[in-house]
Design a protein around this motif. Structure first.
Motif, PDB file in Angstrom:
ATOM      1  N   MET A   1       0.794  -1.198   0.000  1.00 24.86           N
ATOM      2  CA  MET A   1       0.000   0.000   0.000  1.00 24.86           C
ATOM      3  C   MET A   1       0.843   1.272   0.000  1.00 24.86           C
ATOM      4  O   MET A   1       0.369   2.329  -0.370  1.00 24.86           O
ATOM      5  CB  MET A   1      -0.951   0.017   1.180  1.00 24.86           C
ATOM      6  CG  MET A   1      -2.066  -0.996   1.074  1.00 24.86           C
ATOM      7  SD  MET A   1      -3.285  -0.771   2.364  1.00 24.86           S
ATOM      8  CE  MET A   1      -4.476  -1.994   1.877  1.00 24.86           C
ATOM      9  N   GLU A   3       5.107   2.703  -0.843  1.00 21.44           N
ATOM     10  CA  GLU A   3       6.324   2.274  -1.511  1.00 21.44           C
ATOM     11  C   GLU A   3       7.310   1.643  -0.544  1.00 21.44           C
ATOM     12  O   GLU A   3       8.128   0.827  -0.934  1.00 21.44           O
ATOM     13  CB  GLU A   3       6.959   3.468  -2.220  1.00 21.44           C
ATOM     14  CG  GLU A   3       6.136   3.959  -3.417  1.00 21.44           C
ATOM     15  CD  GLU A   3       6.838   5.077  -4.167  1.00 21.44           C
ATOM     16  OE1 GLU A   3       7.974   5.416  -3.758  1.00 21.44           O
ATOM     17  OE2 GLU A   3       6.275   5.584  -5.131  1.00 21.44           O
ATOM     18  N   THR A   7       6.722  -6.120  -0.416  1.00 20.34           N
ATOM     19  CA  THR A   7       5.674  -6.835  -1.145  1.00 20.34           C
ATOM     20  C   THR A   7       6.033  -8.309  -1.251  1.00 20.34           C
ATOM     21  O   THR A   7       7.205  -8.690  -1.182  1.00 20.34           O
ATOM     22  CB  THR A   7       5.470  -6.258  -2.555  1.00 20.34           C
ATOM     23  OG1 THR A   7       6.639  -6.507  -3.352  1.00 20.34           O
ATOM     24  CG2 THR A   7       5.192  -4.770  -2.492  1.00 20.34           C
ATOM     25  N   ALA A   9       4.678 -12.434  -2.867  1.00 21.32           N
ATOM     26  CA  ALA A   9       3.847 -13.278  -3.717  1.00 21.32           C
ATOM     27  C   ALA A   9       3.933 -14.708  -3.200  1.00 21.32           C
ATOM     28  O   ALA A   9       4.908 -15.092  -2.539  1.00 21.32           O
ATOM     29  CB  ALA A   9       4.309 -13.218  -5.170  1.00 21.32           C
ATOM     30  N   ASP A  40       2.834  -6.550   2.223  1.00 21.21           N
ATOM     31  CA  ASP A  40       1.692  -6.601   1.315  1.00 21.21           C
ATOM     32  C   ASP A  40       1.783  -7.814   0.398  1.00 21.21           C
ATOM     33  O   ASP A  40       2.689  -7.906  -0.444  1.00 21.21           O
ATOM     34  CB  ASP A  40       1.633  -5.340   0.456  1.00 21.21           C
ATOM     35  CG  ASP A  40       1.319  -4.099   1.264  1.00 21.21           C
ATOM     36  OD1 ASP A  40       0.648  -4.234   2.306  1.00 21.21           O
ATOM     37  OD2 ASP A  40       1.749  -3.006   0.861  1.00 21.21           O
ATOM     38  N   LEU A  41       0.849  -8.733   0.541  1.00 16.17           N
ATOM     39  CA  LEU A  41       0.746  -9.864  -0.375  1.00 16.17           C
ATOM     40  C   LEU A  41      -0.028  -9.394  -1.602  1.00 16.17           C
ATOM     41  O   LEU A  41      -1.220  -9.094  -1.517  1.00 16.17           O
ATOM     42  CB  LEU A  41       0.032 -11.038   0.299  1.00 16.17           C
ATOM     43  CG  LEU A  41      -0.202 -12.275  -0.569  1.00 16.17           C
ATOM     44  CD1 LEU A  41       1.115 -12.818  -1.118  1.00 16.17           C
ATOM     45  CD2 LEU A  41      -0.932 -13.347   0.213  1.00 16.17           C
ATOM     46  N   LEU A  42       0.644  -9.323  -2.744  1.00 18.16           N
ATOM     47  CA  LEU A  42       0.058  -8.732  -3.939  1.00 18.16           C
ATOM     48  C   LEU A  42      -0.309  -9.737  -5.026  1.00 18.16           C
ATOM     49  O   LEU A  42      -1.047  -9.393  -5.946  1.00 18.16           O
ATOM     50  CB  LEU A  42       1.028  -7.697  -4.532  1.00 18.16           C
ATOM     51  CG  LEU A  42       1.393  -6.511  -3.639  1.00 18.16           C
ATOM     52  CD1 LEU A  42       2.264  -5.527  -4.419  1.00 18.16           C
ATOM     53  CD2 LEU A  42       0.143  -5.817  -3.104  1.00 18.16           C
ATOM     54  N   GLU A  43       0.195 -10.957  -4.909  1.00 17.48           N
ATOM     55  CA  GLU A  43      -0.041 -11.901  -6.005  1.00 17.48           C
ATOM     56  C   GLU A  43       0.073 -13.331  -5.505  1.00 17.48           C
ATOM     57  O   GLU A  43       0.860 -13.626  -4.613  1.00 17.48           O
ATOM     58  CB  GLU A  43       0.987 -11.650  -7.117  1.00 17.48           C
ATOM     59  CG  GLU A  43       0.752 -12.417  -8.385  1.00 17.48           C
ATOM     60  CD  GLU A  43       1.691 -12.014  -9.516  1.00 17.48           C
ATOM     61  OE1 GLU A  43       1.599 -12.626 -10.602  1.00 17.48           O
ATOM     62  OE2 GLU A  43       2.527 -11.096  -9.320  1.00 17.48           O
ATOM     63  N   HIS A  65       8.700  -8.929  -6.780  1.00 17.80           N
ATOM     64  CA  HIS A  65       8.318  -8.744  -5.379  1.00 17.80           C
ATOM     65  C   HIS A  65       9.533  -8.878  -4.469  1.00 17.80           C
ATOM     66  O   HIS A  65      10.536  -9.496  -4.828  1.00 17.80           O
ATOM     67  CB  HIS A  65       7.262  -9.779  -4.985  1.00 17.80           C
ATOM     68  CG  HIS A  65       6.022  -9.695  -5.832  1.00 17.80           C
ATOM     69  ND1 HIS A  65       5.062  -8.732  -5.659  1.00 17.80           N
ATOM     70  CD2 HIS A  65       5.616 -10.450  -6.886  1.00 17.80           C
ATOM     71  CE1 HIS A  65       4.097  -8.905  -6.555  1.00 17.80           C
ATOM     72  NE2 HIS A  65       4.413  -9.925  -7.306  1.00 17.80           N
ATOM     73  N   SER A 201      -7.929   1.989   1.411  1.00 16.40           N
ATOM     74  CA  SER A 201      -8.545   0.990   0.533  1.00 16.40           C
ATOM     75  C   SER A 201      -9.960   0.721   1.012  1.00 16.40           C
ATOM     76  O   SER A 201     -10.189   0.506   2.208  1.00 16.40           O
ATOM     77  CB  SER A 201      -7.727  -0.305   0.561  1.00 16.40           C
ATOM     78  OG  SER A 201      -8.413  -1.352  -0.087  1.00 16.40           O
TER      79      SER A 201
END
Length: 250
Positions: A1, A3, A7, A9, A40-43, A65, A201
């Motif tokens: 969320m 920078e 992150t 995956a 942050d889990l993004l994928e 990531h 969010s």
């Protein structure tokens, strides 16, 4: 969320998951684990027991990531090919790791056959991830953490993984529950709230089915600034009240 937040995956490996024979629960466990650390889990991807497919997915994920977590395919059988695939992705050899072999020798003794010995193979340059359940270790190489597919074992491995991760600010979440209305009834309010609070969010998640009173929508506000989340929730509740929609804060 943000920078500055790491992150991540997840790569789920196994034909048994894709066939529907095994229901994956590891993704949920990893997501909750990472959320508590502010990562942050993004994928997430699921691939079968095919080396080329694993290599392709792993190389894409680790380039995009900070961290990649794989589950599955590090057992003793012929279709456990994750170690080979990871070694191929990194372009390194796959020797037996002395410490991994020692763990297996201590656990199995004279029952350490060739199949079980496969679990001592670790890509060159990798470090072991402790397995307090069955001793057979996972491993880390670069930004990739390779763990077992059995949920109990995978979850236990996370304890050793946590200390190796750079942590971020934890995401705060609040839920406003409205009953008797569907997503379409609150979509405009939620869109306006999101436009007014671009650092947060906003999500809507319907529940129930059937007649009015048995359906509803959970409105979830997330963000790293707890005060901003609380202020947005109160504004959203005021907007709902003005529209004649009752809510329950959970």
């Amino acid at each position: 969320m943000t920078e500055s937040s790491p992150t991540a995956a997840v790569l789920i490996i196994g034909d048994e998951v894709l066939s529907g024979r095994t229901q994956d629960t590891n993704l949920t466990a990893i997501a909750r684990f990472l959320a508590a650390l502010g990562i942050d889990l993004l994928e997430a991807r699921t691939v079968g027991d095919r080396e080329a497919q694993i290599v392709e997915a792993l190389n894409a994920l680790r380039a995009g990531h900070d961290y990649v977590f794989t589950t599955g395919g590090i057992g003793p059988t012929h279709d456990d090919i994750t170690a080979e695939a990871v070694a191929a992705a990194f372009g390194v050899d796959l020797p037996e790791h002395p410490a991994a072999l020692a763990l297996l020798e201590r656990r199995y003794g004279d029952r350490l056959n060739a199949a079980r010995r496969r679990m001592a193979r670790i890509p060159e340059g990798g470090t072991l991830i402790a397995n307090p359940v069955t001793d057979a270790p996972g491993f880390q190489i670069g930004n990739v953490f390779v763990m077992a597919g059995v949920p109990k074992i995978m979850t236990a491995m996370l304890e050793d993984v946590a200390r190796r991760l750079r942590k971020g600010a934890v995401v705060h979440a609040r839920t406003v529950r409205v009953t008797g209305v569907g997503e379409g009834d609150v979509a405009d309010l939620l869109t306006a709230a999101a436009a007014a609070n671009r650092d947060l969010s906003f999500g809507s998640y319907p529940f129930g089915a059937g007649t009015v009173g048995e359906i509803g929508t959970n409105l979830v506000v997330r963000g790293r600034d707890e005060a901003a989340v609380e202020a947005a929730v109160e504004r959203l509740r005021a907007d709902l009240a003005a529209a004649g929609i009752a809510d329950v804060l959970t």
